[in-house]
Scaffold this motif. Structure first.
Motif, PDB file in Angstrom:
ATOM      1  N   SER A 291     -57.316  -9.475  21.722  1.00  0.00           N
ATOM      2  CA  SER A 291     -58.673  -9.142  22.143  1.00  0.00           C
ATOM      3  C   SER A 291     -59.247 -10.285  22.960  1.00  0.00           C
ATOM      4  CB  SER A 291     -59.579  -8.890  20.928  1.00  0.00           C
ATOM      5  OG  SER A 291     -59.168  -7.746  20.211  1.00  0.00           O
TER       6      SER A 291
ATOM      7  N   HIS B  10     -63.014 -11.815  23.943  1.00  0.00           N
ATOM      8  CA  HIS B  10     -64.461 -11.831  23.744  1.00  0.00           C
ATOM      9  C   HIS B  10     -65.114 -12.526  24.936  1.00  0.00           C
ATOM     10  CE1 HIS B  10     -64.303 -10.810  19.348  1.00  0.00           C
ATOM     11  NE2 HIS B  10     -63.082 -11.305  19.504  1.00  0.00           N
TER      12      HIS B  10
ATOM     13  N   ALA C 189     -65.350  -6.481  21.669  1.00  0.00           N
ATOM     14  CA  ALA C 189     -64.402  -7.240  22.498  1.00  0.00           C
ATOM     15  C   ALA C 189     -63.592  -6.318  23.398  1.00  0.00           C
ATOM     16  CB  ALA C 189     -63.468  -8.048  21.602  1.00  0.00           C
TER      17      ALA C 189
ATOM     18  N   SER D 277     -68.387 -15.396  14.274  1.00  0.00           N
ATOM     19  CA  SER D 277     -68.449 -13.991  14.692  1.00  0.00           C
ATOM     20  C   SER D 277     -68.049 -13.067  13.550  1.00  0.00           C
ATOM     21  CB  SER D 277     -67.550 -13.761  15.906  1.00  0.00           C
ATOM     22  OG  SER D 277     -66.190 -13.975  15.572  1.00  0.00           O
TER      23      SER D 277
ATOM     24  N   ASP E  55     -68.883  -8.121  16.504  1.00  0.00           N
ATOM     25  CA  ASP E  55     -68.393  -8.829  17.696  1.00  0.00           C
ATOM     26  C   ASP E  55     -66.966  -8.401  18.031  1.00  0.00           C
ATOM     27  OD1 ASP E  55     -70.668 -10.769  18.103  1.00  0.00           O
ATOM     28  OD2 ASP E  55     -70.081 -11.309  16.067  1.00  0.00           O
ATOM     29  N   ASP E  56     -66.140  -8.213  17.001  1.00  0.00           N
ATOM     30  CA  ASP E  56     -64.766  -7.745  17.230  1.00  0.00           C
ATOM     31  C   ASP E  56     -64.776  -6.368  17.876  1.00  0.00           C
ATOM     32  OD1 ASP E  56     -63.883 -10.065  16.053  1.00  0.00           O
ATOM     33  OD2 ASP E  56     -63.491  -9.152  14.101  1.00  0.00           O
TER      34      ASP E  56
END
Length: 415
Positions: free
Chosen positions: A52, A54, A168, A160, A164-165
């Motif tokens: 991922s 961010h 991403a 985080s 937030d994940d």
């Protein structure tokens, strides 16, 4: 393979200390992304087939822009990360194009610049990502405190959460661009000039017995800083031919006892819990510190010190030379330095040998930018003396000459 089809790009790959590098070639249907990282991160990408990215806004020292953190999931809760600022002169707009593309060819290189894996990848970004990147003002590298930005990004990621994940950019590695089980052979003369070197060395990503691989890779890093003739691989005691140390570096002014501590780079190890990895690292550090003590004891027995390289006897006069210990670890954990520090101090207190531990990736950063005995020892002793004064060893970030490093900025509140 990118390194074979576009050899000119290898200059940029070697100049990249670690991280991501976007590439665009005329006539290519897809943009490309280089990921330069350690073997553990590369194996995690191979096994999980995903990572991922961010995008993280920041406002530091009057600079308001966007950075990135790429997370690779060896552990779902504690992934391995690479990050950096988006900088005008350092391919910022190419990064934006790659992050917003639907498909990209991704090439994985290790710290020594060897191309290990390649995949066609699919990226899932959103309108919010596009708006953030289109509205961002990309700063110039001149006067930019990249160290502070990286500190901020790393701290942001540690705070985080799931939301937030979810936001991403998702990267799925769809199909290999070439076989995933390549074995590399290095037959270059310049790679094999140190004492005890074979004429040919080889490398593979997945390894059951890591010892010799890691030692040869550590020597490859050390040769950036020290002359090949100053490096001795696996010197032996003169009376029983048992190993004195994994590596000795003997310069006109100093001797470094280097112990290498690695573990198998296999799926079962990648999948171990973070607590198991921390426990394994501490045990390895204790063993490495004990081996530094043993080597120091042996070298001090005779004047001058004597060891064997094959059947040849090597004598080293330690009078007037500094003696130092270095334990090179597979990985170290920031929240475990209160446990690491007493182990390393014990070597100094019992044998008078200043000793520090570096992860392999940290040694890569040191030797990437520190050239010569004096520069390396200055960084070494900065870590050691800070540890003596504060009671806990720091992790020194070594950056390119001319980089701006100011005091750390305020970090985001924990969530």
């Amino acid at each position: 393979m990118l390194s074979m089809t576009h050899p000119a790009v290898m200059q940029y790959v070697h100049e990249l200390p670690i991280g991501l590098l976007p590439l665009m070639f005329k006539g290519d249907s897809l943009p490309r992304l280089v990921v330069k990282a350690n073997k553990e991160l590369i194996l995690a990408a191979k096994l999980k087939k995903k990572f991922s990215v961010h995008l993280v806004p920041y406002d530091l020292y009057g600079v308001n822009s966007v950075g990135f953190i790429a997370a690779f999931f060896d552990d779902e809760r504690h992934p391995l990360i690479l990050g950096g600022a988006l900088v005008k002169e350092l391919f910022a707009y190419e990064f934006c194009q790659v992050f917003l593309s639907r498909e990209v060819n991704i090439h994985f290189f290790d710290e020594l610049g060897r191309e290990v894996l390649g995949y066609r990848a699919q990226l899932a970004s959103s309108g919010a990502h596009r708006s953030l990147l289109q509205d961002a003002v990309m700063p110039s590298v001149v006067g930019l405190n990249q160290s502070a930005i990286l500190n901020f990004l790393t701290e942001w990621f540690s705070c985080s959460g799931q939301s937030d994940d979810d936001r991403a950019i998702k990267v799925d590695l769809l199909e290999p661009l070439y076989p995933e089980d390549i074995v590399f052979a290095d037959m270059r003369d310049e790679s094999h000039q140190y004492h005890g070197s074979p004429s040919v060395s080889h490398f593979e990503l997945e390894r059951e017995e890591p010892g010799v691989f890691q030692e040869q890779e550590i020597i490859a890093l050390l040769q950036r800083t020290f002359a090949a003739e100053e490096i001795y691989h696996s010197p032996k005691r003169y009376y029983d031919r048992e190993e004195v140390a994994d590596i000795l570096v003997v310069t006109p002014k100093n001797v470094f006892i280097v112990q290498a501590k690695d573990s198998p780079n296999l799926e079962r190890v990648v999948n171990q819990s973070i607590d198991r990895k921390k426990s394994t690292a501490l045990k390895a550090l204790r063993k490495g510190a004990a081996q530094v003590k043993g080597a120091a004891l042996y070298l001090g027995r005779k004047k001058p010190a004597v060891f064997l390289m094959g059947d040849d006897e090597v004598k080293v006069d330690l009078e007037g030379r500094g003696l130092y210990g270095l334990v090179v670890m597979k990985e170290l954990f920031n929240d475990s330095y209160d446990e690491y520090t007493p182990v390393l101090f014990d070597v100094y207190e019992s044998k008078g040998v200043p000793t520090i531990a570096l992860s392999y990736s940290e040694l890569h950063q040191y030797t990437r930018f520190l050239h010569g005995d004096e520069a390396f020892l200055e960084a070494f002793m900065k870590v050691f003396e800070w540890g003596r004064e504060s009671g806990i060893f720091p992790r020194l970030r070594v950056m390119a000459p001319g980089s701006v490093v100011n005091e750390d900025p305020p970090m985001p509140a924990k969530r």
